[in-house]
Write a protein that holds these residues in place. Sequence first.
Motif, mmCIF file in Angstrom:
data_model
loop_
_atom_site.group_PDB
_atom_site.id
_atom_site.type_symbol
_atom_site.label_atom_id
_atom_site.label_comp_id
_atom_site.label_asym_id
_atom_site.label_seq_id
_atom_site.Cartn_x
_atom_site.Cartn_y
_atom_site.Cartn_z
ATOM 1 N N GLN A 196 34.905 41.047 39.962
ATOM 2 C CA GLN A 196 35.146 40.919 41.292
ATOM 3 C C GLN A 196 35.727 39.384 41.806
ATOM 4 N N GLN A 197 34.549 38.196 41.496
ATOM 5 C CA GLN A 197 34.989 37.051 41.791
ATOM 6 C C GLN A 197 36.022 36.366 41.036
ATOM 7 N N ASP A 226 40.895 47.302 35.872
ATOM 8 C CA ASP A 226 40.818 46.337 36.583
ATOM 9 C C ASP A 226 40.070 45.147 35.806
ATOM 10 N N CYS A 227 39.384 45.365 34.775
ATOM 11 C CA CYS A 227 39.104 44.151 33.897
ATOM 12 C C CYS A 227 38.499 44.932 32.441
ATOM 13 N N LEU A 277 30.546 43.648 37.174
ATOM 14 C CA LEU A 277 31.293 43.933 38.313
ATOM 15 C C LEU A 277 31.232 42.613 39.228
ATOM 16 N N ALA A 291 39.561 37.649 42.488
ATOM 17 C CA ALA A 291 39.543 37.084 43.712
ATOM 18 C C ALA A 291 40.104 35.735 43.676
ATOM 19 N N HIS A 308 31.695 53.838 39.517
ATOM 20 C CA HIS A 308 33.134 53.246 38.804
ATOM 21 C C HIS A 308 33.527 54.019 37.872
ATOM 22 N N MET A 365 36.049 50.115 40.954
ATOM 23 C CA MET A 365 36.678 49.470 40.122
ATOM 24 C C MET A 365 37.042 50.339 38.738
#
Length: 379
Positions: free
Chosen positions: A370-371, A103-104, A366, A374, A30, A1
């Motif tokens: 990811q949760q 990604d975040c 992380l 998704a 990452h 990520m």
Amino acid sequence: MHIALFYIDAGKGHLTPAKALSDAFERLGHTTVVENLFFALDAPLVNWLSKNNWRLLLHFPKIEAKVNPKGDSEFNARLIRYLATHSHALKDFSTWYAQNKPDCIVVTHFLAATLIKPMASYLQLPLPVFEYAADVVYTPILGINPELDRLYICTELGKELAIKAGQPEETISICPFPLKSEMMLSQPLSKQAARAKLKLDDRFTILLNLGGEGIGTTDFLEEVVKRKLPWQVITVGKLSSSTRLQYKRFMEKHPQFLLHTPGFVTNIQDYICACDVQAGKAGANALMESLSLRRPFLVSNLLYAAWPTTIFFERRKVGWVEDSIPKQVDILQSFSNDREQQMTMQKAFEDLPLVFDSDALARMILFDAQQLLAANYRR
């Protein structure tokens, strides 16, 4: 990520955890970008005001404790959220996002709630926005926002106060404290080994931490000299010009006093290990680093965002809060002469429910990212 970490240039309290987390993410394989939030929003004037206002107030901690609470209000939170989506900041943030594509986002400042999350939502960007509560025992009202994807805070007390302020419990995670890499990757020394390494006398030792801005006075030192206490004092931090002048005068006046002024150091863990007590304003990094190495902390200037430290110490018995110089020396004089009190405090450290591990916090972030990606942010 690919993780973006935003900080505010107002002391080292927000930059240090951002760097610590960046190092941790990269150790885990990452990539990161660490960015001054106001530079990303093309707001150099706001950055200058933020930085210099903070430095000014550090010279007057009692005024800071009265001024900053007035600005920390529901009205100002709504105002900043409005400006976030009705100013050039929105366009600049969109441009920054297009160039960096994280990604975040993790923000080590309460403006995650009032600036970044509102903009990300308005632009419908597919990324979680997380806030790390750098003050560890408190999240200002400006940092409360039910729309936040996650608020990370290191203490149970901090969680209690955030819930009371209106942050939904399900959005809050009690997290490990992100130790900077120098401390994460070092082996703590015994007190005697640390003193030998630093060429210090083996006697009762106070570590005065003046913080990243190096702002302080010699009042405490004068009180120690006045009482003829056989202590040694170490002052760390790059001294501001006014503080440097005070220290120069003190050393000329008291050349026999055991005062060490190494300035800014990269091995702060060795100095903490060498001391019996660390003292200074309630900067979260200095406080938590001290607790991680089981050294009590005496908070000499209680700044606004650290006010719950008093409650934390009352519960956990691992330090003191006192702004009166004579009473500070009273506390430390009593502690230095009372072996039973010292043993009781060491037992309190064994029961301290805190975790100090930047890699563990990085893994937590992380997993949460990811949760959420998704479930809620499918591209």
